[in-house]
Design an enzyme around this catalytic site. Structure first.
Site, PDB file in Angstrom:
ATOM      1  N   GLY A  99       0.689  -1.074   0.068  1.00 40.13           N
ATOM      2  CA  GLY A  99      -0.006  -0.012  -0.061  1.00 40.13           C
ATOM      3  C   GLY A  99       1.066   1.317   0.090  1.00 40.13           C
ATOM      4  N   LEU A 113       6.497   1.816   3.957  1.00 37.19           N
ATOM      5  CA  LEU A 113       7.667   2.147   3.274  1.00 37.19           C
ATOM      6  C   LEU A 113       8.274   3.469   3.595  1.00 37.19           C
ATOM      7  CD1 LEU A 113       6.004   1.287  -0.302  1.00 37.19           C
ATOM      8  CD2 LEU A 113       7.654  -0.157   0.967  1.00 37.19           C
TER       9      LEU A 113
HETATM   10  C1  QAP Z   1       1.013  -0.710   5.159  1.00 33.75           C
HETATM   11  O1  QAP Z   1       3.267  -1.009   3.983  1.00 33.75           O
HETATM   12  C2  QAP Z   1       0.819  -2.133   5.842  1.00 33.75           C
HETATM   13  O2  QAP Z   1      10.106  -2.122   6.264  1.00 33.75           O
HETATM   14  C3  QAP Z   1       1.921  -0.962   3.759  1.00 33.75           C
HETATM   15  O3  QAP Z   1      11.749  -2.964   4.350  1.00 33.75           O
HETATM   16  C4  QAP Z   1       1.600  -2.749   6.206  1.00 33.75           C
HETATM   17  O4  QAP Z   1       3.831  -1.987   2.055  1.00 33.75           O
HETATM   18  C5  QAP Z   1      -0.291  -2.332   6.274  1.00 33.75           C
HETATM   19  C6  QAP Z   1       7.763  -2.647   3.336  1.00 33.75           C
HETATM   20  C7  QAP Z   1       1.409  -4.011   6.685  1.00 33.75           C
HETATM   21  C8  QAP Z   1      -0.818  -3.374   6.807  1.00 33.75           C
HETATM   22  C9  QAP Z   1       0.215  -4.353   7.249  1.00 33.75           C
HETATM   23  C10 QAP Z   1       8.361  -2.143   4.645  1.00 33.75           C
HETATM   24  C11 QAP Z   1       8.814  -3.066   2.206  1.00 33.75           C
HETATM   25  C12 QAP Z   1       6.569  -2.463   2.895  1.00 33.75           C
HETATM   26  C13 QAP Z   1       9.510  -2.288   4.803  1.00 33.75           C
HETATM   27  C14 QAP Z   1       3.979  -1.633   3.141  1.00 33.75           C
HETATM   28  C15 QAP Z   1      10.545  -2.895   3.938  1.00 33.75           C
HETATM   29  C16 QAP Z   1      10.191  -3.190   2.687  1.00 33.75           C
HETATM   30  C17 QAP Z   1       5.414  -1.878   3.636  1.00 33.75           C
HETATM   31 CO    CO Z   2       2.460   3.661   5.488  1.00 29.61          CO
END
Ligand code: QAP
Ligand code: CO
Length: 170
Positions: free
Chosen positions: A46, A93
């Site tokens: 997202g 992110l």
């Molecule tokens: C939001 O988050 C979300 O630390 C979206 O090293 C996440 O796309 C909502 C990401 C979980 C609900 C549950 C994070 C990628 C992506 C990191 C993401 C990383 C690489 C996060």
């Molecule tokens: Co976020």
């Protein structure tokens, strides 16, 4: 299409309140395409426009394993539809490398528009409910770290500030 730069915590621009979209023009379509490219490239599920320094109410999401379910939410409103809460381990992110448990309402209704401006309404639970609430927070200048203790939040902030200094020594 082009990759956009993702703002990272504690960038104060992430605190900007997004304005509603009023024009469903080519500029908006390009922004949406670029947001999908940026999200997929970063292996995210997202992304809110706030995170790429565009302060309008646009969210892109794809909860599938194979990039097969792109979803766009314009001018979204979320209504809590039940009393249940759920704890989910969230990441972001804009807070790369950190994942922490966050407690949120489990069931919501989303009223939004698609990329053409057509209104729709869906009932959400599980990951969709978590993700839409997380992304809606971005449009309101809020981050998942705001739900953590000050101790945890400040540890994350210090680590990211140090990492940013190493990237761009001044
Ligand atoms: C939001 O988050 C979300 O630390 C979206 O090293 C996440 O796309 C909502 C990401 C979980 C609900 C549950 C994070 C990628 C992506 C990191 C993401 C990383 C690489 C996060
Ligand atoms: Co976020």
């Amino acid at each position: 299409m082009s990759l956009l730069t993702i703002l990272e915590y504690p960038d104060p621009k992430l605190r900007t309140i997004a304005k509603p979209v009023t024009e469903f023009d080519d500029h908006l379509q390009t922004l949406i395409d670029d947001m999908f490219e940026t999200m997929y490239n970063a292996r995210g599920i997202g992304l809110a426009a706030t995170q790429v320094d565009h302060h309008i109410q646009v969210i892109v999401m794809d909860l599938s394993e194979d990039k097969s379910q792109p979803k766009v939410f314009i001018n979204p409103a979320v209504t809590i539809t039940g009393d249940a809460h759920k704890v989910y381990e969230e990441g972001c992110l804009s807070v790369p490398g950190f994942h922490e448990k966050v407690d949120r309402p489990a069931d919501v209704r989303i009223d939004a528009m698609d990329r053409e401006g057509k209104p729709f309404s869906i009932e959400a639970d599980e990951l969709l409910a978590v993700c839409i609430q997380h992304e809606m927070d971005h449009l309101n200048g809020k981050l998942f770290v705001d739900y953590l203790s000050a101790l945890k939040r400040n540890r994350i902030k210090d680590k990211l500030v140090k990492a940013h200094r190493k990237q761009k020594p001044s």
